[in-house]
Scaffold this active site. Structure first.
Site, PDB file in Angstrom:
ATOM      1  CB  ILE A   1      -0.966   0.000   1.200  1.00  0.00           C
ATOM      2  CG1 ILE A   1      -1.917  -1.202   1.111  1.00  0.00           C
ATOM      3  CG2 ILE A   1      -1.757   1.301   1.253  1.00  0.00           C
ATOM      4  CD1 ILE A   1      -2.742  -1.249  -0.173  1.00  0.00           C
TER       5      ILE A   1
ATOM      6  CB  SER B   1      -3.470   2.571   4.714  1.00  0.00           C
ATOM      7  OG  SER B   1      -2.352   1.831   5.164  1.00  0.00           O
TER       8      SER B   1
ATOM      9  CB  SER C   1     -10.645  -3.021   5.143  1.00  0.00           C
ATOM     10  OG  SER C   1     -12.001  -3.332   4.834  1.00  0.00           O
ATOM     11  CB  CYS C   2      -9.277  -2.976   0.092  1.00  0.00           C
ATOM     12  SG  CYS C   2      -8.977  -4.656   0.691  1.00  0.00           S
TER      13      CYS C   2
ATOM     14  CG  ASN D   1      -7.158  -6.682  -3.373  1.00  0.00           C
ATOM     15  OD1 ASN D   1      -7.615  -7.289  -4.345  1.00  0.00           O
ATOM     16  ND2 ASN D   1      -5.956  -6.928  -2.883  1.00  0.00           N
TER      17      ASN D   1
END
Length: 409
Positions: free
Chosen positions: A87, A194, A224-225, A389
Site C-alpha cells: 500500500i 490505511s 479496509s479495501c 484491493n
C-alpha cells in the site's frame, strides 16, 4: 577644469535654474486658448473629478486585509509515508498520478537503493512509467526529491524537518489512536491509517467523509479495501430501497500476510495454509465496519471471506433482503445513476462480460457487475461488485488526504 569651464558650467546651471520659471509661466497662455473654446470649460471639472481619486485610501485596506495573508490557504498539501510495503508504494504512485507532493518515506527494513527497485518494478501493476533513482541521499521520483528515513518508531521520524506533512500510516502496526499519535508528537499534522482501526474515526470516500471534523480528528482510518467496496454499494441500496438484513462474502486475493507454502499461524490455523494452493475461508470485519460509516445498518450486516489463489482484484457478494420491493432492473438503474452522479469516481457500473484481471489497475472503490447479480424475488437479491484491493484502495487513501486538507484550510 579651467576657470573658463567653471564659468561656463555656472552659466549653464543658472540657465537651467531659470528655465523652470518660464515653464510654469507658459501654462497661462494655453488657458486663454481654452477660453477661446467654450467646450474645454467642462474639462476642468473632470480634472477636478480626477482629483477626487483621493478616496483611493480604499485600496490600502485591500492589502491590509489579513484573510489573504492567512497562510494556510495557499499552503500545499504534503504527504509522508510510513511503511513502504504494497500500500505504501501504491500510495506513492497514486500521489504522483494525482499531483500530490510526497516529502518523505520511512521504512526501517528497506534500504534506500532497494526502495528504488521495489518502487520501479511491480509484478502486478507493472513497471513505473516515470523515472526513479536514489540521488544525494534522497529518493527521486520524476525529478521530485523525497527524503528517506529508517526510523523504527513513529516518534523518531523527523516529520518537522520536512514541513509537518499529512502522514499515511501503512505499516499495519500502529492502528490505534494511541499508537498513531506518536506521528503527531513527531510533527505530523494529520494521520490516515490505511487499515481498520479499533478506535479512530473511520471514513469511506463517497459515503461519510462529510462527517470529518477538522477540529477534533487528527487521526483517522480509511477502513479496509473491502469496506471501501461494500459501503458505497450498501449506501445506494439502503437509501433507495432499504436493507432489512444482509450477508456479505468477499472472494479476496491473497495478501502478504499469507504463506506461500504451509506454515504456522497462531491466529487462525487455516490462514497458515499455502495461499497459491487453496481457497481459504477466513474472517473479515468489513461488513461490520460498514456500520461505522452507515450507522443505520448496525446489526443488519455481517460477512466472511474466501482467500483465493489470485494476486490482485477481489469481488464482493452482497446478499440482502430489501425493505421496499424492487425488480432487479430498478436496482441496476439506481446504481448506474449513482455511478454517473454523486459517486462518480468511487462507484462504477458495467454490463460487460468481465473477469477479475479486467480490473487490475482500476481506481474505483467498487465496480458493480450488473450481469453477475441475481434476484430470487423483488425482496431478496444478490449483488456483485469488483475492486482492485490494492490500486483502488490506495487512490482512496490519497483522496481522503486531499479531502481532509481542503477542509482543514
Amino acid at each position: 577644469m579651467s576657470k573658463r569651464d567653471i564659468v561656463l558650467t555656472n552659466v549653464t546651471v543658472v540657465q537651467l535654474l531659470r528655465q523652470p520659471c518660464p515653464v510654469t509661466r507658459p501654462p497661462p497662455p494655453p488657458e486663454p486658448k481654452v477660453e477661446i473654446e467654450p467646450q474645454p470649460q467642462p474639462e476642468p471639472t473632470p480634472v477636478r473629478e480626477e482629483i477626487k481619486p483621493p478616496p483611493p485610501p480604499s485600496p490600502p485596506p485591500r492589502p491590509a486585509t489579513p484573510p489573504p495573508k492567512m497562510g494556510p490557504a495557499p499552503r500545499e498539501l504534503t504527504v509522508g509515508i510510513n511503511g513502504f510495503g504494497r500500500i505504501g508504494r501504491l500510495v506513492l504512485r497514486a500521489c504522483m498520478e494525482k499531483g500530490v507532493k510526497v516529502v518523505a518515506v520511512n521504512d526501517p527494513f528497506i534500504d534506500p537503493e532497494y526502495m528504488v527497485y521495489m518502487f520501479k518494478y511491480d509484478s502486478t501493476h507493472g513497471r513505473y512509467k516515470g523515472s526513479v533513482e536514489f540521488r544525494n541521499g534522497q529518493l527521486v521520483v520524476d525529478n521530485h526529491e523525497i527524503s528517506v528515513y529508517q526510523c523504527k518508531e513513529p516518534k523518531q521520524i523527523p516529520w518537522r524537518d520536512v514541513g509537518s506533512p499529512y502522514v499515511v500510516e501503512s505499516t499495519g502496526v500502529y492502528l490505534s489512536i494511541e499508537a498513531a499519535s506518536n506521528h503527531i508528537s513527531a510533527g505530523a499534522q494529520r494521520v490516515v491509517i490505511s487499515a481498520p482501526s479499533p478506535d479512530a474515526p473511520t471514513f469511506v470516500m463517497g459515503v461519510n467523509e462529510n462527517n470529518y471534523n477538522p477540529g477534533s480528528m487528527n487521526i483517522v482510518s480509511n477502513a479496509s479495501c473491502t469496506t471501501n467496496c461494500l459501503a458505497p454499494l450498501a449506501k445506494v441500496i439502503h437509501e433507495r430501497f432499504g436493507i432489512v438484513e444482509g450477508l456479505m462474502t468477499t472472494v479476496h486475493s491473497y495478501t502478504a500476510t499469507q504463506k506461500t507454502v504451509d506454515g504456522p499461524s497462531k491466529k487462525a490455523w487455516r490462514d497458515g495454509r499455502g495461499a497459491h494452493q487453496n481457497i481459504i475461508p477466513a474472517s473479515t470485519g468489513a461488513a461490520k465496519a460498514v456500520t461505522k460509516v452507515i450507522p443505520e445498518l448496525k446489526g443488519k450486516l455481517t460477512g466472511m471471506a474466501f482467500r483465493v489463489p489470485t494476486p490482485d482484484v477481489s469481488v464482493v457478494d452482497l446478499t440482502c433482503r430489501l425493505a421496499q420491493p424492487a425488480p432487479y432492473s430498478a436496482i441496476k438503474e439506481a446504481i448506474k445513476a449513482a455511478a454517473k452522479g454523486p459517486m462518480a469516481g468511487i462507484l462504477a457500473y458495467t454490463e460487460d462480460e468481465v473477469v477479475s484481471t479486467d480490473f487490475v489497475g482500476d481506481s474505483h472503490s467498487s465496480i458493480f457487475d450488473a450481469k453477475a447479480g441475481i434476484a430470487l424475488n423483488d425482496n431478496f437479491v444478490k449483488l456483485i461488485s469488483w475492486y482492485d484491493n490494492e490500486y483502488g484502495y490506495s487512490h482512496r487513501v490519497v483522496d481522503l488526504l486531499r479531502y481532509m486538507f481542503s477542509r482543514d484550510k
